[in-house]
Design an enzyme around this catalytic site. Structure first.
Site, short mmCIF file in Angstrom:
data_model
loop_
_atom_site.label_atom_id
_atom_site.label_comp_id
_atom_site.label_asym_id
_atom_site.label_seq_id
_atom_site.Cartn_x
_atom_site.Cartn_y
_atom_site.Cartn_z
N HIS A 44 -8.20 36.41 11.98
CA HIS A 44 -9.55 36.20 12.55
C HIS A 44 -10.13 34.87 12.07
O HIS A 44 -11.30 34.78 11.70
CB HIS A 44 -10.47 37.37 12.18
CG HIS A 44 -10.21 38.62 12.97
ND1 HIS A 44 -10.54 38.74 14.31
CD2 HIS A 44 -9.62 39.79 12.62
CE1 HIS A 44 -10.18 39.96 14.74
NE2 HIS A 44 -9.61 40.61 13.74
N GLU A 72 -6.30 42.89 10.82
CA GLU A 72 -5.63 42.41 12.03
C GLU A 72 -5.04 41.00 11.87
O GLU A 72 -5.21 40.16 12.74
CB GLU A 72 -6.61 42.45 13.21
CG GLU A 72 -7.11 43.84 13.50
CD GLU A 72 -8.09 43.90 14.66
OE1 GLU A 72 -8.00 44.85 15.44
OE2 GLU A 72 -8.96 43.02 14.77
N ASP A 91 -15.19 34.27 12.42
CA ASP A 91 -14.13 34.96 13.16
C ASP A 91 -13.45 33.92 14.06
O ASP A 91 -13.77 32.73 13.98
CB ASP A 91 -14.71 36.13 13.99
CG ASP A 91 -13.73 37.29 14.10
OD1 ASP A 91 -12.60 37.06 14.58
OD2 ASP A 91 -14.07 38.41 13.70
C1 TNX Z 1 -11.64 45.64 15.44
S1 TNX Z 1 -12.99 46.53 12.94
C2 TNX Z 1 -12.02 44.57 14.66
C3 TNX Z 1 -13.02 43.62 15.17
C4 TNX Z 1 -13.44 43.95 16.59
C5 TNX Z 1 -13.63 45.44 16.72
C6 TNX Z 1 -14.16 45.87 18.04
C7 TNX Z 1 -12.21 45.33 12.45
C8 TNX Z 1 -12.06 45.24 11.03
N1 TNX Z 1 -11.69 44.46 13.34
O1 TNX Z 1 -12.52 42.31 15.08
O2 TNX Z 1 -14.61 43.28 16.89
O3 TNX Z 1 -12.39 46.07 16.49
O4 TNX Z 1 -14.57 47.22 18.03
#
Ligand code: TNX
Length: 552
Positions: A279, A342, A204
């Site tokens: 990420h 994301e 990440d």
């Molecule tokens: C969203 S869930 C994210 C993570 C974070 C999390 C915290 C997801 C696929 N991505 O990078 O750690 O929320 O709840």
């Protein structure tokens, strides 16, 4: 006198029965079996118990003998064949024509003097062993000999098989590194509740945790950050407070092999996750050429969504294919997770190289009048994902990604992990994709376990009590039956921004994991929260013996 004697004998008997009742553990198996019928009497494990199995089940049988050795002090022999006399545990293959058990089901018959396990495959034998361990006193899980303990299991007949094929738990080791020893303990705990997938979130923005021989800087540089945010981010980032401690760590390829083998012995598939194209700041910190503008940057020291993402070039795809080649060499799992969530498109929108790629691929351009339009960039991510998907498919693997991978058009074999609620899962299943449900409101174990947040250790937010976890049904009610078969199962998420160490991870994961295990194993009609709560204390007693810092 005669009468008095008789009375005292009777009293003695009553006492003996009471003592036996005390040593006899309640029947409290989690997840609840499909069917369980109590029978008369009990089986007592002794130093002279023999274990019998055919060659296929002998590893499971030896695993059982090894697991109970520390607390009992017994070194029980495992013999090949079917024993006919003496105190014994027998592992048998179900008749070929008996298809009722499936690949993971089992029958467990506990009777005075003999325990019989019947299964179609070793996985079923392993799950029978987990039920048997839960029928024995909780002290069976101790790490040192328990003196004067009678190892008694009540007589029962159990027939059991899981509802879902994907019974998972995730662990983020990027935001906070978790030592290999804890990862193995976590795997043990999943196995105890008959979970069968461990989703290992290895990379990440805040840390790259898997050694890649071809690209040593991924861990030399990418596994370390200078410091960590204290508490939540302040609205004004100049006010953020950091600890002064470098944080980091990574798993060598030998560590990975050790964990994968350990999981395999417990019938758990380890699904690795290598995040791309978002990420990925730790990777870009290690190899700035992976970024969009060649700038150097540190491994990220904040939480949230980094604005940096991988550049969408063929060179970057090639780099990630090299990484995945090593990953596939370490992880036999058919499923390889490549993230996809994301991915902030700001850099791609600003990057001449990314825009040239969009044109070269002939993707429909964004609306020039709308600076927030990122449809072309989403399709570019789709192209990226499909390149990686084709690569994994050519190697006999299947790509798994977070539901954003749907946004740019997706190859049919790819599996969608639905985290932004259940809509992504529904859309994916209707489009013929296999789906793993991971919706935040039911499966995010980084969320609070109480409405009274002040009474809890700092967490990311949200509220997910154990009864909500239990109430979850991975098959959405609105999903048509012909698509419901695409729901492989579900999994619990343990994101570790606010989970600095194993003890805190245990606190967040347990006992909610036990509730999720029952969601994934037990037939929907057999689920009953009140009944679960009567069995939970016995399960907590086991977790206590196993030194798990579960939430009380
Ligand atoms: C969203 S869930 C994210 C993570 C974070 C999390 C915290 C997801 C696929 N991505 O990078 O750690 O929320 O709840």
């Amino acid at each position: 006198m005669r009468r008095l004697l008789a009375a005292s004998v009777l009293a003695g008997l009553a006492l003996a029965t009471a003592a036996a009742a005390q040593t006899m553990s309640p029947i409290a198996i989690i997840p609840r079996p499909v069917s369980l019928t109590p029978a008369h009497g009990a089986f007592t494990l002794t130093a002279r118990t023999t274990i019998w199995a055919d060659r296929a089940d002998s590893a499971v049988a030896r695993g059982f003998a090894r697991d109970i050795a520390p607390s009992t002090g017994y070194d029980l022999p495992v013999r090949i064949g079917v024993g006919a006399s003496g105190n014994r545990i027998i592992f048998k293959r179900a008749a070929r024509r008996d298809t009722t058990l499936g690949p993971e089901g089992y029958r467990l018959d506990v009777r005075p003097g003999v325990v019989t396990v019947t299964s179609s495959a070793p996985a079923g034998a392993f799950y029978a062993v987990q039920s048997l361990r839960q029928l024995l006193p909780a002290a069976i899980f101790r790490g040192a000999v328990v003196p004067d303990q009678r190892w008694t299991a009540p007589a029962v007949s159990i027939t059991d098989r899981p509802r879902f094929a994907w019974r998972g738990m995730h662990l983020d080791v990027s935001r906070h590194f978790m030592p290999k020893e804890f990862v193995k303990k976590y795997i043990d705990l999943l196995a105890l509740h008959k979970m069968n997938v461990f989703h290992w979130h290895l990379t990440d923005d805040q840390g790259w945790r898997i050694q890649i021989l071809k690209y040593p800087r991924l861990t030399e540089v990418g596994a370390w950050r200078a410091h960590t945010l204290v508490g939540r981010p302040h609205g004004d980032s100049t006010q953020d407070v950091f600890d002064a401690k470098p944080h980091g760590g990574f798993y060598t390829q030998d560590d990975i092999r050790e964990v994968v083998e350990y999981a395999k012995e417990r019938f758990i598939t380890v699904v690795p996750e290598i995040e791309m194209p978002g990420h990925s700041q730790a990777a870009i910190a290690a190899y700035p050429g992976l970024g969009n503008f060649g700038e150097t940057m540190p491994v990220w020291d904040r939480w949230g969504v980094s604005k940096h993402i991988l550049n969408p070039s063929d060179t970057t795809i090639g780099f990630m294919e090299d990484v995945l080649t090593e990953v596939m060499g370490l992880f036999p799992s058919t499923f390889i997770h490549t993230g996809g969530d994301e991915a902030d498109k700001t850099e791609w929108k600003a990057s001449p190289r990314a825009q040239a790629k969009i044109r070269a691929l002939g993707l429909a351009p964004d609306d020039p009048a709308n600076p927030h339009d990122v449809r072309a960039e989403n399709e570019l991510q789709g192209w990226f994902t499909n390149q990686i998907d084709a690569f994994l498919t050519a190697h006999g693997r299947r790509l798994v990604g977070w539901d954003e991978i749907l946004d740019g058009g997706l190859a049919p074999r790819a599996v969608v992990m639905s985290w932004r609620g259940i809509d992504g899962g529904i859309a994916a299943a209707r489009a013929g994709h296999d789906v793993v449900m991971a919706p935040g409101n039911y499966t995010y174990f980084d969320h609070y376990q109480s409405v009274n947040q002040a009474a809890e250790p700092l967490a990311i937010g949200g509220y997910l009590p154990i009864d909500s976890v239990y109430a979850y049904d991975p098959v959405p009610p609105q999903l048509e039956p012909q698509y419901a078969i695409h729901v492989l199962g579900a999994q619990g998420q343990v994101w570790t921004e606010y989970i600095p160490d194993p003890k805190q991870a245990e606190y967040m994961a347990f006992p909610r994991e036990a509730a999720l295990a029952e969601v994934l194993w037990t037939p929907r009609d057999e689920k009953n929260f009140a009944d679960f709560m009567t069995r939970l204390p016995a399960d907590l007693a086991r977790l206590q013996v196993l030194d798990v810092n579960y939430r009380r």
